[in-house]
Enzyme design. Structure first.
Site, mmCIF file in Angstrom:
data_model
loop_
_atom_site.group_PDB
_atom_site.id
_atom_site.type_symbol
_atom_site.label_atom_id
_atom_site.label_comp_id
_atom_site.label_asym_id
_atom_site.label_seq_id
_atom_site.Cartn_x
_atom_site.Cartn_y
_atom_site.Cartn_z
ATOM 1 N N ARG A 90 0.808 -1.346 -0.076
ATOM 2 C CA ARG A 90 0.014 0.229 0.003
ATOM 3 C C ARG A 90 0.760 1.328 -0.206
ATOM 4 O O ARG A 90 0.587 2.174 -0.888
ATOM 5 C CB ARG A 90 -0.727 0.111 1.354
ATOM 6 N N THR A 91 1.940 1.370 0.804
ATOM 7 C CA THR A 91 2.546 2.639 0.848
ATOM 8 C C THR A 91 3.135 3.035 -0.182
ATOM 9 O O THR A 91 3.087 4.206 -0.915
ATOM 10 C CB THR A 91 3.294 2.530 2.062
ATOM 11 N N LYS A 109 26.127 -4.167 -2.229
ATOM 12 C CA LYS A 109 27.611 -3.880 -2.599
ATOM 13 C C LYS A 109 28.360 -3.670 -1.428
ATOM 14 O O LYS A 109 29.422 -3.098 -1.434
ATOM 15 C CB LYS A 109 27.924 -3.139 -3.764
ATOM 16 N N ARG A 122 11.270 3.785 3.143
ATOM 17 C CA ARG A 122 10.945 2.849 4.183
ATOM 18 C C ARG A 122 12.105 1.916 4.661
ATOM 19 O O ARG A 122 13.008 1.539 3.708
ATOM 20 C CB ARG A 122 9.714 1.773 3.832
ATOM 21 N N HIS A 137 5.195 5.901 11.518
ATOM 22 C CA HIS A 137 4.468 5.837 9.922
ATOM 23 C C HIS A 137 3.578 7.026 9.844
ATOM 24 O O HIS A 137 2.385 6.612 9.591
ATOM 25 C CB HIS A 137 4.114 4.326 9.653
HETATM 26 N N1 CP Z 1 -0.100 0.074 5.760
HETATM 27 C C1 CP Z 1 1.004 -0.101 5.417
HETATM 28 O O1 CP Z 1 2.390 0.348 5.514
HETATM 29 O O2 CP Z 1 0.970 -1.090 4.399
HETATM 30 P P1 CP Z 1 2.132 -1.654 3.431
HETATM 31 O O3 CP Z 1 3.250 -2.406 4.421
HETATM 32 O O4 CP Z 1 1.550 -2.612 2.395
HETATM 33 O O5 CP Z 1 2.994 -0.489 2.774
#
Ligand code: CP
Length: 302
Positions: free
Chosen positions: A51-52, A80, A101, A129
């Site tokens: 999703r993110t 590397k 991320r 998040h």
């Molecule tokens: N909600 C969320 O962070 O989903 P993903 O891990 O799929 O990005």
């Protein structure tokens, strides 16, 4: 918010957060606009995501920006031995915003300090998040008509769930009563509970999900974060805690909405999906509009 990195939800004031929600409502009405033509967005995902990453990429594409990046660090020069510092400095030269991320807590803050472009934290370990938080706030406001005077239950892995940590902090700006449901081993960290107390809000802790369903306006379910456990046996002990089934919703308030940042494993039975109270897939869609608002604000276009 022009050029302002978003690493912790507290980097943006309550007013700035509300401005993002208002802008997102505009993008929900008109999601395709050419306002980011000529901009390049880098998405660097050192941890898996559906999703993110894809909602950021969808948000950017619908506004006319180009997207570069990787979804698996093993296809980058990190493999590397390249440092995070060098990766970020290099990608800063190729893009106007970095969305990152990373499994390490604090990595997003570090990236924002070495980057020459704004950095958006798309999740740093078990820490925060913040863009999920903004789409969660958008979803709460959209379904309840307000962010104030709500009873909100957080259920599941409150220890490692980064979406919980940043959303609880954001909701401390509103008159929220927190109901915290988890196994003993996965309680909300003291640092976050202190934040609730410092802001003069109430919280109640439970181990049984059934104790809260009839009391709350929002049930925020979360996955037990298997990847954060150092001992797999500890995960086995808690993996079936707090499972929501449709039959448990009979006495719920009429306005209750069930949210989940997703992905889900087994904590919401699929028989809940057709209940009108289930909101998690619409919640994920709201992520596109909120991320459009963030990109446009940080790039100084809105
Ligand atoms: N909600 C969320 O962070 O989903 P993903 O891990 O799929 O990005």
């Amino acid at each position: 918010m022009k050029n302002k990195s978003l690493v912790s939800i507290n980097d943006y004031t309550r007013e700035e957060q509300l401005k993002i929600l208002d802008l997102a409502a505009g993008f929900e009405k008109q999601p395709t606009q050419s306002i980011l033509e000529g901009f390049v967005i880098a998405t660097l995902f050192f941890e898996p995501s559906t999703r993110t990453r894809l909602s950021f990429e969808s948000a950017a594409s619908r506004l006319g920006a180009k997207v570069i990046g990787f979804s698996d660090a093993s296809s980058s020069s990190v493999q590397k031995g390249e440092s995070l510092r060098d990766t970020i400095r290099t990608v800063s030269n190729y893009s106007d915003i970095i969305v990152m991320r990373h499994p390490k807590e604090g990595s997003a803050r570090f990236a924002s300090e070495v980057a020459s472009v704004p950095v958006i934290n798309a999740g740093d370990g078990a820490n925060q998040h913040p863009t999920q938080t903004m789409l969660d706030m958008y979803s709460i406001r959209k379904t309840q008509g307000t962010l104030d005077d709500l009873n909100i239950a957080f259920v599941g892995d409150l220890k490692y769930g980064r979406t919980v940590h940043s959303l609880v902090m954001a909701l401390c700006n509103y008159n929220t009563t927190f109901h915290l449901v988890s196994p003993e081993a996965l309680k909300l960290p003291s640092s976050v509970k202190i934040h609730i107390k410092d802001n003069k809000h109430k919280y109640f802790q439970y181990t049984e999900l059934a104790e809260v369903i009839h009391k709350v306006d929002i049930l925020y379910m979360t996955r037990i974060q298997k990847e954060r456990f150092s001992d797999p046996m500890d995960y086995e002990k808690v993996k079936n805690s707090c499972i929501l089934k449709n039959q448990m919703l009979t006495d719920a308030k009429p306005n209750l909405k069930i949210m989940h940042p997703l992905p889900r494993v087994n904590e919401i039975n699929v028989d809940v999906d057709d209940n009108p109270k289930a909101y998690y897939f619409q919640q994920a869609l709201n992520g596109v509009y909120v991320r459009q608002a963030l990109l446009a604000s940080i790039l100084g276009v809105k």
